[in-house]
Write an enzyme that holds these catalytic residues in place. Structure first.
Site, PDB file in Angstrom:
ATOM      1  N   ASP A   1       0.878  -1.160   0.000  1.00 56.53           N
ATOM      2  CA  ASP A   1       0.000   0.000   0.000  1.00 56.53           C
ATOM      3  C   ASP A   1       0.919   1.214   0.000  1.00 56.53           C
ATOM      4  OD1 ASP A   1      -2.086   1.771   0.027  1.00 56.53           O
ATOM      5  OD2 ASP A   1      -3.198   0.783   1.636  1.00 56.53           O
TER       6      ASP A   1
HETATM    7  C1  BGC Z   1      -4.966   3.305  -0.094  1.00 51.26           C
HETATM    8  C2  BGC Z   1      -5.069   2.293  -1.203  1.00 51.26           C
HETATM    9  C3  BGC Z   1      -4.931   2.986  -2.524  1.00 51.26           C
HETATM   10  C4  BGC Z   1      -3.598   3.724  -2.556  1.00 51.26           C
HETATM   11  C5  BGC Z   1      -3.338   4.471  -3.840  1.00 51.26           C
HETATM   12  C6  BGC Z   1      -3.721   4.164  -0.215  1.00 51.26           C
HETATM   13  O1  BGC Z   1      -3.743   5.205   0.693  1.00 51.26           O
HETATM   14  O2  BGC Z   1      -4.984   2.657   1.150  1.00 51.26           O
HETATM   15  O3  BGC Z   1      -6.289   1.613  -1.132  1.00 51.26           O
HETATM   16  O4  BGC Z   1      -5.033   2.073  -3.576  1.00 51.26           O
HETATM   17  O5  BGC Z   1      -3.587   4.678  -1.501  1.00 51.26           O
HETATM   18  O6  BGC Z   1      -4.188   5.544  -3.979  1.00 51.26           O
END
Ligand code: BGC
Length: 735
Positions: free
Chosen positions: A267
């Site tokens: 993530d």
């Molecule tokens: C989120 C993810 C997301 C990623 C990219 C993160 O903060 O938890 O679900 O895909 O950002 O935007």
């Protein structure tokens, strides 16, 4: 990032070898007719160590490098999971201002789960996959299948409810749909990201049974049945290790036990240590907190844990080259499955088919919770004056919520669609309540005067034949929004007070709640009709109006339980250590008794139970029977019954089969969902329905033996219209 000199030198050296071997024929890795594994090995054999490391970390907010010298393209990821996020600047979260990236918003995943319809999940996956493909994305960052443990979790709307079986059945076709278009699905957030509070570090402590029986099955199905090409590690920790580089989750369970051959993507900012990232199963590091290129090398992408520090470690012999090869192999495999696949279909973007798909999913997910005196449906012409009250009747509900926020081509609001349907002379609107502006980390109240808003709404409601109250939550911070949890179960912005005030002047109220979470309903006995409408995407207004007007018979069922009060929910009933924890650790004291498993076992009456949803018609179930009652542990039992649409309107019912084991060596939930089927029946139509259940699905996770075990003895199979409305039972014995 490699220095220019090293890059040039290595590519010159390798360039020679490459040209010679490929003089007359296409190199294997470019030959789309060759098996993927052969192409992967060939590409890997042609790559420098620098090039391999180059694959393993971001080069911008949403992309990572390919191998330019070999013509292997970059990987472009994008959120997900409800539509294709707008383009952002190379190294910033903010929108880049492109004008060709206004997308279709599909309903939130809670709505998809509420359809109980795997065919619609496939349609969802194909449609969003096509949008991603058109925008040239390699990876769609979704779907999300974290289990609904608490109604306060700010991201529940992005997930598929509280039941591992339901989430498993719906996640598989979504992935198949997306990947059939040559775009990799990225299932998230693996695992136990069940709260946003302290999500970056909270350490989850839970039993193996809860882990394997409740929190992992949907991910397992995504990997083994959906064959997901990538998965996203979560921000939180499990047993003292961050989940983006967690030996147990990634090496042992995902890659060893489940044979996952895809890419583990962190993530954004979820990696914290080179050693762990290298050894504990992370393949592609994204979003580590960096100013990247904008600040000339202060934490640029080359400083990522899986960039220069990784390269240095490999060169010094600290890290086995096999670890690097494994990561590179996985990333190459994903590229050959997507952007370098010969069979990659073309996409389409904001097509009428996508709008239609969104509308179908939305109206099948809408759940009718209460309908006394047949207040609903409201056919055109039935009433002269319809009062529409509430901010969610006009507010955009695709914007906000965090990374799933969308820049949409269009969004039909409930008010617009109702006006289109009933005519402007028959609709009167009043705001009624107002939320404030959304500020990250802050709740800003609205500057509008609450009493004046209520007074204006009362005036409109007073003169109307019926009131449609359209409220719920929204995607503001501390509502349904990433990065924070809700502060209470209550409806925000004074909506309870408003509903009470409206009831004093007009009892004919249908409450339409748009949210991704359960809310408390102190007025539940006083309003005749309640509808749970979720976040429905671009076609929200149309879908709601289809159901309100009776053009479509509601058939959604709740994918999670609505508690009467917060303390009734399992996680909350154990106090703060069980949720949200002490800021370092959270203890899942509710163990396997999540959602209806808790309510039913502890005999607590929910406000609305899991699997519940009304229809404008009625259904009658016959007594169910089993094809056999003595079964071996590898057997399959078939439960047959007839379902009759006993009303006057065509409609659909989701029959649900739960299993119950009274005498067991372990604690068991009173019932667990093991099969379901959504059946469409014309008015008066009768259908013989068979549900199949493999006996091995009755297994519990034996912690001492570290494996699944089916107990012998008798089991009861419960056929129901919801988890609380059981229509018939069958007793079977397992030897
Ligand atoms: C989120 C993810 C997301 C990623 C990219 C993160 O903060 O938890 O679900 O895909 O950002 O935007």
């Amino acid at each position: 990032m490699l220095t220019f000199k090293t890059k040039l030198l290595s590519s010159l050296l390798l360039g020679i070898a490459f040209t010679t071997s490929a003089q007359n024929n296409t190199p294997i890795y470019l030959d789309v007719n060759k098996p993927i594994e052969e192409r992967v090995e060939n590409a890997l054999s042609l790559m420098t160590t620098e090039e391999k490391v180059g694959l393993c970390h971001a080069q911008s907010k949403f992309s990572s490098m390919g191998v330019p010298r070999l013509g292997i393209p970059e990987v472009w990821t994008d959120d997900g999971p409800h539509g294709i996020r707008e383009e952002v600047f190379w190294d910033e979260w903010s929108g880049a201002g492109w004008t060709n990236d206004y997308c279709t918003a599909f309903p939130a995943l809670t709505c998809l789960a509420a359809t109980f319809n795997p065919d619609l999940s496939l349609l969802y996956g194909k449609s969003i996959g096509e949008e991603a493909r058109y925008r040239n994305k390699t990876v769609l960052l979704g779907p999300g299948v974290n289990i609904y443990r608490t109604p306060l979790n700010g991201r529940n709307f992005e997930y598929m409810g509280e039941d591992p079986y339901l989430a498993s059945r719906l996640v598989v076709p979504y992935i198949e749909g997306v990947q059939s278009i040559g775009v990799a699905a990225c299932v998230k957030h693996f695992a136990l990201n069940n709260q946003e509070e302290w999500r970056g570090h909270i350490n989850v402590s839970l039993s193996d049974r809860a882990l394997y029986e409740i929190y992992l099955p949907a991910f397992k199905a995504a990997v083994q049945e959906g064959k997901a090409w990538s998965i996203m590690g979560s921000y939180n920790q499990l047993r003292g290790e961050h989940c983006c580089h967690n030996d147990l989750l990634l090496n042992k369970i995902l890659k060893q036990d489940w044979n996952f051959d895809g890419v583990v993507i962190s993530d954004w900012g979820g990696a914290h240590d080179t050693d762990q990232a290298v050894k504990n199963g992370l393949d592609l590091e994204m979003g580590t907190f960096t100013n990247g290129l904008t600040t000339n090398g202060k934490f640029p992408y080359s400083s990522y844990y899986l960039a220069d520090p990784f390269l240095k470690g490999v060169k010094e012999g600290k890290y086995d080259i096999a670890l690097l090869n494994d990561k590179a192999r996985r990333i190459l495999r994903m590229i050959f499955r997507t952007t370098m696949s010969a069979n990659r279909p073309f996409g389409r973007f904001v097509s009428p088919e996508h709008s239609e798909a969104g509308r179908r999913i939305a109206r099948e997910g809408i759940v009718l919770l209460k309908n006394e005196k047949q207040l609903l449906p409201i056919p055109v012409g039935k009433y002269n004056k319809i009062a529409v009250i509430g901010e969610n009747a006009t507010r955009s509900l695709v914007i906000g919520g965090g990374s799933s926020s969308l820049k949409v081509a269009y969004e039909v609001s409930p008010l617009a669609a109702l006006t289109e349907k009933y005519g402007k002379d028959h609709i009167a609107y009043s705001l009624g309540y107002a939320s404030g502006p959304s500020m990250y980390g802050r709740e800003e109240p609205s500057k509008l005067n609450t009493d004046s808003l209520i007074a204006a709404a009362i005036n409109v409601a007073k003169g109307a034949d019926v009131v449609l109250f359209v409220g719920g939550l929204n995607k503001n911070h501390f509502q349904d929004c990433e990065g924070g949890d809700r502060k209470s179960l209550d409806l925000p912005f004074g909506q309870n007070k408003l509903i009470d005030a409206l009831l004093k002047v007009n009892k004919n109220i249908a409450v339409v709640l748009l949210s991704g979470n359960a809310v408390a309903m102190p007025w539940v006995d006083k309003v005749p009709a309640i509808m749970q409408g979720w976040y429905l995407g671009s076609e929200a207004g149309h879908a709601l109006t289809d159901v309100i007007a009776g053009d479509v018979n509601p058939s959604g069922k709740l994918p999670f339980s609505f508690p009467k009060k917060l303390e009734d929910n399992a996680a909350h009933s154990f106090g703060k250590l069980s949720y949200p924890g002490d800021s370092v650790n959270v203890w899942y004291k509710d163990d396997i008794l999540v959602g209806y498993r808790w309510f039913d076992t502890k005999k607590i009456e929910p406000l609305f139970p899991f699997g519940f949803g009304l229809s404008y018609t009625s259904f009658a179930y016959s007594k169910p029977s089993a094809d056999k009652t003595e079964l071996a542990t590898d057997g399959i039992v078939k439960i047959t019954f007839t379902l009759t649409n006993s009303g006057k309107i065509d409609g659909a019912e989701t029959a649900q089969l739960y299993v119950s084991k009274q005498k067991s060596v372990v604690t068991r939930a009173v019932k667990e969902l093991k099969a379901f089927r959504k059946i469409f029946l014309k008015a008066g139509e009768i259908q013989v329905v068979t549900l199949e259940v493999p006996v091995r699905s009755f297994a519990f996770y034996n912690e001492a033996k570290h494996g699944w075990e089916v107990e012998s003895g008798s089991y009861t199979l419960l056929l129901g219209s919801s988890s609380r409305d059981i229509k018939g039972k069958v007793e079977i014995h397992v030897k």
